[in-house]
Design a protein around this motif. Structure first.
Motif, PDB file in Angstrom:
ATOM      1  N   LEU A 165     -18.917  85.571  37.192  1.00 37.87           N
ATOM      2  CA  LEU A 165     -18.866  84.527  38.215  1.00 37.87           C
ATOM      3  C   LEU A 165     -18.082  85.016  39.427  1.00 37.87           C
ATOM      4  CD1 LEU A 165     -18.146  81.027  36.641  1.00 37.87           C
ATOM      5  CD2 LEU A 165     -20.272  81.921  37.554  1.00 37.87           C
ATOM      6  N   HIS A 221      -0.951  76.577  34.318  1.00 34.25           N
ATOM      7  CA  HIS A 221      -1.832  77.695  34.668  1.00 34.25           C
ATOM      8  C   HIS A 221      -2.393  77.651  36.078  1.00 34.25           C
ATOM      9  CE1 HIS A 221      -1.845  79.037  30.475  1.00 34.25           C
ATOM     10  NE2 HIS A 221      -1.960  77.770  30.150  1.00 34.25           N
ATOM     11  N   HIS A 222      -2.379  76.481  36.715  1.00 32.71           N
ATOM     12  CA  HIS A 222      -3.147  76.365  37.953  1.00 32.71           C
ATOM     13  C   HIS A 222      -2.347  75.912  39.163  1.00 32.71           C
ATOM     14  CE1 HIS A 222      -7.016  77.107  35.999  1.00 32.71           C
ATOM     15  NE2 HIS A 222      -6.540  76.424  34.982  1.00 32.71           N
ATOM     16  N   SER A 244      -8.010  70.027  26.281  1.00 32.96           N
ATOM     17  CA  SER A 244      -8.208  68.743  26.935  1.00 32.96           C
ATOM     18  C   SER A 244      -8.484  68.977  28.403  1.00 32.96           C
ATOM     19  CB  SER A 244      -7.026  67.803  26.727  1.00 32.96           C
ATOM     20  OG  SER A 244      -5.900  68.493  26.305  1.00 32.96           O
ATOM     21  N   MET A 245      -9.723  68.943  28.748  1.00 30.78           N
ATOM     22  CA  MET A 245     -10.108  68.993  30.155  1.00 30.78           C
ATOM     23  C   MET A 245     -11.432  68.247  30.262  1.00 30.78           C
ATOM     24  SD  MET A 245     -11.463  72.905  30.704  1.00 30.78           S
ATOM     25  CE  MET A 245      -9.889  73.664  30.479  1.00 30.78           C
ATOM     26  N   ASP A 246     -11.892  68.036  31.497  1.00 30.50           N
ATOM     27  CA  ASP A 246     -13.115  67.256  31.599  1.00 30.50           C
ATOM     28  C   ASP A 246     -14.255  68.038  30.963  1.00 30.50           C
ATOM     29  OD1 ASP A 246     -15.018  68.129  34.270  1.00 30.50           O
ATOM     30  OD2 ASP A 246     -13.009  68.987  34.052  1.00 30.50           O
ATOM     31  N   ASP A 265     -18.587  78.271  43.006  1.00 32.46           N
ATOM     32  CA  ASP A 265     -18.818  79.365  42.056  1.00 32.46           C
ATOM     33  C   ASP A 265     -20.235  79.892  42.249  1.00 32.46           C
ATOM     34  OD1 ASP A 265     -16.381  79.075  40.918  1.00 32.46           O
ATOM     35  OD2 ASP A 265     -17.079  78.082  39.094  1.00 32.46           O
ATOM     36  N   LEU A 302      -8.378  69.442  39.600  1.00 30.38           N
ATOM     37  CA  LEU A 302      -9.158  69.807  38.425  1.00 30.38           C
ATOM     38  C   LEU A 302      -8.964  68.685  37.444  1.00 30.38           C
ATOM     39  CD1 LEU A 302      -7.897  73.476  37.865  1.00 30.38           C
ATOM     40  CD2 LEU A 302     -10.071  72.794  38.865  1.00 30.38           C
ATOM     41  N   SER A 303     -10.023  68.268  36.784  1.00 32.01           N
ATOM     42  CA  SER A 303      -9.755  67.274  35.758  1.00 32.01           C
ATOM     43  C   SER A 303      -9.514  67.972  34.444  1.00 32.01           C
ATOM     44  CB  SER A 303     -10.880  66.247  35.647  1.00 32.01           C
ATOM     45  OG  SER A 303     -12.037  66.696  36.265  1.00 32.01           O
ATOM     46  N   MET A 304      -8.283  68.139  34.091  1.00 38.50           N
ATOM     47  CA  MET A 304      -7.905  68.658  32.780  1.00 38.50           C
ATOM     48  C   MET A 304      -6.559  68.047  32.448  1.00 38.50           C
ATOM     49  SD  MET A 304      -6.759  72.593  33.553  1.00 38.50           S
ATOM     50  CE  MET A 304      -8.367  73.167  33.971  1.00 38.50           C
ATOM     51  N   ASP A 305      -6.099  68.252  31.219  1.00 39.90           N
ATOM     52  CA  ASP A 305      -4.837  67.615  30.887  1.00 39.90           C
ATOM     53  C   ASP A 305      -3.740  68.210  31.758  1.00 39.90           C
ATOM     54  OD1 ASP A 305      -3.002  69.394  28.641  1.00 39.90           O
ATOM     55  OD2 ASP A 305      -5.045  70.032  29.113  1.00 39.90           O
ATOM     56  N   ARG A 348       0.935  85.673  38.064  1.00 38.40           N
ATOM     57  CA  ARG A 348       1.692  86.453  37.078  1.00 38.40           C
ATOM     58  C   ARG A 348       1.267  87.918  37.076  1.00 38.40           C
ATOM     59  NH1 ARG A 348       4.394  83.789  32.849  1.00 38.40           N
ATOM     60  NH2 ARG A 348       4.048  81.538  32.789  1.00 38.40           N
ATOM     61  N   GLY A 389       1.860  89.509  33.431  1.00 36.87           N
ATOM     62  CA  GLY A 389       0.702  88.666  33.151  1.00 36.87           C
ATOM     63  C   GLY A 389       0.805  88.019  31.783  1.00 36.87           C
ATOM     64  N   ARG A 391      -1.758  71.603  30.840  1.00 37.35           N
ATOM     65  CA  ARG A 391      -2.492  72.839  31.066  1.00 37.35           C
ATOM     66  C   ARG A 391      -2.677  73.101  32.559  1.00 37.35           C
ATOM     67  NH1 ARG A 391      -6.152  76.110  28.220  1.00 37.35           N
ATOM     68  NH2 ARG A 391      -7.557  77.092  29.675  1.00 37.35           N
TER      69      ARG A 391
END
Lengths: 598, 598
Positions: B458, B208-209, A199-201, B451, B198-201, B246, A457, B204
């Motif tokens: 990338l 992670h971010h 679920s992300m954009d 990016d 960030l557009s994500m749920d 991590r 990690g 998540r």
């Protein structure tokens, strides 16, 4: 059907990308504009290179934000388009992709979009070029395939059709059934990509996480069935944006890509792949070691008996129950210490399994013809492990065991019944490839992917198994490139009494991985145990897990080179692999320093 | 204020994490349950280790899905909680975190939740423990801080308060103003994390971010102001889940983390940092090279004149316009060829700038006392580059130039006026750290992250600059660990006539990076140029960009070791760095093979 791949899906220079696509066996390519702009080759030279490689240039996509814009902007767009049509003529590409506009200037006016696309198609036709109009999932006004098709229909020009893209259609949750309402000759192009459900954009999801069909969670095959019912017979073309693929070597990635299209075609009844041959068990695992003594000592402590000696090579067969380990001390013994080099899978049709693997582009290993004239069918898995398809001691079929001269020693009853599962570390760039290999080539079912916290990690793990659990493989990947060289693989041995098996192992001189007391204190808070039970587990380093079906009790040996063993007791239909205990196990292995190669 | 960090924010074993936190200067830690479970140390031993290191154990978080559940489930939860309270006593932790339930069993019943939390608090009080209840952004029924507070208020027990978390509050878009309605003595704990938008749920995004405050886009300082107005005086505690952290070394990450809290306190008027000293220009760049001839030839071709010789070391000063390059062939010359080793920043107050850098935990380099008794203030940037704070030829202040004996040669007018920007490659793990360093320590403004597609992965790039553009730094990071060793850094020289500068460079024997013809063909399709203009650009490899303000024309020299130069003409207030041309430049550099160290 014809196969094609977008150059953006592969890493390297344009020449490297084209060479990789051709070597893998693709029929054509989509050329991504940035790859052309960055190439020192002129369009004519690219055209020649493709011709020499046997590739057609199926699509070029140099245009953005063409339609639905104010007249002066559209005039500029047409001028730019003519410029690009000339480039396409030099390139030998006859189809141009036009994605629905994302421009803030774009108006929500289908009639305007249709008018302008018709104007564009008229101009394209002068150059012998067709325009394929595609709805981007994040298009400003046009973001569904049926909307794009309505505009194409309204524009009504023979040089204008639509391009369908599985990602854009399925990511939006559109019902692909409506595709069948589009005449096949108006579907000018079909782009295919899968994606894991995240679920992300949708823009970010699309740009970074697309994968090849069969590697993700979208029903790409279902969509393809609808497209084929329209009569579409153009290429199946892969267009995949993925941060990992951008770093992977182009050659293996192209092979992986083509494999995904072969499996996809099989899923919709196209193509002619040999049928899948599902393995029925693990025939053997092969350890290659530079130093036989510690390996033999470990196997002995685990209860294995040396039952055979290869007739032609320095390889010993060790057995207990249905578990067999080959210990190879030949010249193949690698510099990086003891490794798990090969796996034998019990197969109802070894030759058929190998034929399917070969048809699915797995590197076929030179057939080993043994002293006993036994031919072994083997392929290389993506991580380089050799996979043998075996018919062990089956009447009428050659058996690999014929190569071994019995030592006369018999494996006694030891409480180990066979292999519970194999845990194989994959190269970082090839986790998704390995997934497709284990499903498509070996016919295993895929389970969900899980994240496991290592002290240094996040690691990912995903299990593949036959429906009956006779073959279970847990693939793992470390947090970054190169990590596969520092993490060990392991062989989990099945037992119906892990406590006894662990005691016997320790009594025979084996070392069990010590587990912190805090872990057992937490177990006591979470579950009820019989008096003394937890103390026994702690004494032996036995970990515990429970799922909706049953329980799992397991412990680990010390690590030899890059390999260790697990003793695993699976009760009452427990379905997992003890993943929730993996962080504790990984921390203990880091702490003991035993994971490093020696 | 007291500072704290959650052990989950750092990599390694629990001992490694605690040691890193203590060495960086934190006052306390939150112990994450998995770190305790995986540790071979008993809770008492962890308590002693913390005491020896001067750390308090500010929080323990072993409980999930406690409240709002059916009675039998709650009875089990209480039993588990008592078990954990005993562990906390051994650990010396007096505050336990309880996050709002995500259990599918949880009922949407505030009265039930309040009743059960009160029961839990009563039991906790028996152990001398306080319960801090926090709304997870993805809590099943309770997911906003004001909802959690209403339940705490209703439960009304002295051992029950709330824990506020900047990520959970700001990620939901809650208005933090309402925090001021909570009495300060009921805010038991404050966790701080930032995140990029960030557009994500949110789950998540959170897992992670998250990044340290000041590294992301959330208004953590604004939230902290509201919290301080309640009277809260507990610790500021960092709880950051991040895939990159991590893997990063714990030591530098802990320093980075504490720096973020120092800058954050300054932003809300707490703490006593020396005031920022914003640099006013680039005084010099220093190249270290094992081989003076090619470097001198490159500088000469660029129009530099050797104007000085260091009085005590094998270092030459080369000048043209306001651009100065030091060429160091001393023992510092590294094995990996020519590198950009140091940057001198023109500073209105060099000693003050160094004091601030030191207060913000930048490693202060041994002060170089030169032959002329000139003291130079210098610190190390996160990527190891030495940063000197300079007062070049300013009356009343020592100048680094006093160390140089003039050669007698004068730099003539060459069309290069100074440094346009510096492009510095960062270690992969430290991109966010470098961002905080350039903002907090150097006082530069941060621009957005972009990016950039390299043929082999990338890359990310982010610019930092003073408001007037006198100092501009573009930080870049490659696609994976280790990449910084293979990518070059560069110095962009400012010119008001790039065509003449490029011609002069080439006439003097310099090599310009060749740019593919396809790039110019595309420019012709996108913009209008005067007759012959594009041909000139193509002849010289000049790239072109345009933004809302102006235009940018730039070209590149060949690469020497790990360094190359750019000639940059910035017109009419163009604000970028030509990032959209970077893929073409990177592909050309890969193609020319000139990027590799020599």
């Amino acid at each position: 059907m014809r196969t094609s791949i977008a150059t953006v899906s592969l890493s390297g220079s344009l020449t490297e990308k084209l060479t990789a696509a051709a070597r893998a066996g693709f029929d054509g390519v989509e050329i991504f504009e940035n790859d052309l702009l960055a190439s020192p080759l002129a369009p004519e030279e690219i055209r020649s290179l493709c011709a020499d490689l046997g590739l057609t240039v199926d699509l070029y996509q140099p245009m953005r934000d063409i339609e639905g814009v104010p007249a002066d902007e559209f005039a500029r767009n047409l001028r730019r388009a003519e410029h690009k049509f000339r480039v396409m003529q030099r390139l030998g590409a006859d189809t141009v992709l036009v994605c629905s506009s994302v421009s803030p200037l774009a108006e929500d006016d289908d009639a305007l979009a249709a008018y302008q696309l018709r104007r564009l198609a008229e101009r394209a036709a002068d150059f012998g070029i067709r325009v394929a109009y595609e709805a981007l999932a994040w298009g400003r006004h046009v973001n569904t395939y049926d909307h794009a098709w309505r505009i194409v229909e309204a524009a009504d020009h023979p040089a204008l059709g639509t391009c369908l893209d599985s990602f854009h259609i399925l990511a939006r949750g559109s019902d692909p059934k409506g595709i069948e309402d589009i005449p096949g000759d108006k579907v000018f192009f079909l782009q295919l990509a899968d994606a894991p459900l995240l679920s992300m954009d949708v823009l970010r999801w699309s740009r970074h996480h697309r994968v090849f069909p069969g590697q993700g969670d979208l029903d790409v095959a279902g969509l393809l069935r609808h497209v084929l019912r329209t009569g579409y017979r153009g290429p199946l073309s892969l267009e995949v944006f993925n941060d990992v693929f951008r770093q992977a070597e182009a050659g293996p990635a192209a092979v992986d890509a083509l494999r995904s299209l072969l499996v996809l075609q099989e899923a919709v009844g196209e193509g002619e792949l040999p049928r899948p041959v599902v393995p029925t068990g693990v025939a053997f695992t092969e350890l290659v070691t530079p130093d036989v003594e510690p390996a033999a000592a470990l196997l002995t402590a685990l209860g294995f008996t040396r039952t055979g000696r290869h007739r032609g090579k320095p390889v010993d067969l060790w057995e207990q129950g249905a578990a067999r380990v080959l210990l190879n001390t030949g010249p193949a013994a690698r510099r990086d210490g003891t490794v798990l080099a090969a796996v034998g899978l019990e197969s109802p049709d070894p030759a058929g399994a190998a034929r399917r693997a070969e048809a699915l582009l797995a590197p076929v290993l030179p057939r080993r013809r043994t002293t006993g004239d036994v031919l072994l069918d083997a392929v290389a898995a993506p991580n380089g492990t050799e996979l043998f398809f075996c018919a062990t001691d089956r009447p009428g079929l050659p058996s690999w065991t014929a190569d071994f001269e019995p030592t006369g020693d018999q494996a006694g009853p030891t409480g180990i019944s066979g292999i519970d599962h194999l845990a194989l570390t994959q190269p970082w760039h090839q986790f998704d490839e390995a997934a497709l290999f284990h499903r498509g080539v070996l016919g295993l079912d895929a389970h969900g992917s899980v994240d496991v916290a290592d002290p240094y990690g996040l690691r990912r793990s995903r299990a593949f198994a036959t429906a009956d659990g006779a073959v279970r493989v847990a693939l793992g990947v470390g947090p970054g490139p190169g990590d596969e060289h520092t993490h060990a693989q392991h062989i989990a041995l099945a037992t119906d009494d892990v406590v006894t098996a662990a005691r016997r192992f320790r009594a025979a001189g084996g070392q069990l991985l010590a587990v912190p007391g805090n872990y057992y204190d937490d177990l006591a808070a979470r579950h009820s145990f019989a008096p003394g039970e937890l103390e026994t587990y702690q004494e032996l380093g036995i970990l515990y897990d429970r799922d909706a079906h049953g329980t799992f009790r397991h412990c680990y040996t010390h690590t030899l080179g890059r390999v260790f063993f697990e003793l695993a007791q699976r009760d009452d239909g427990y379905r997992g692999y003890g993943a929730q205990n993996a962080p504790v196990r990984l921390a203990a292995q880091h702490g003991s320093g035993s994971v490093a190669a020696r």
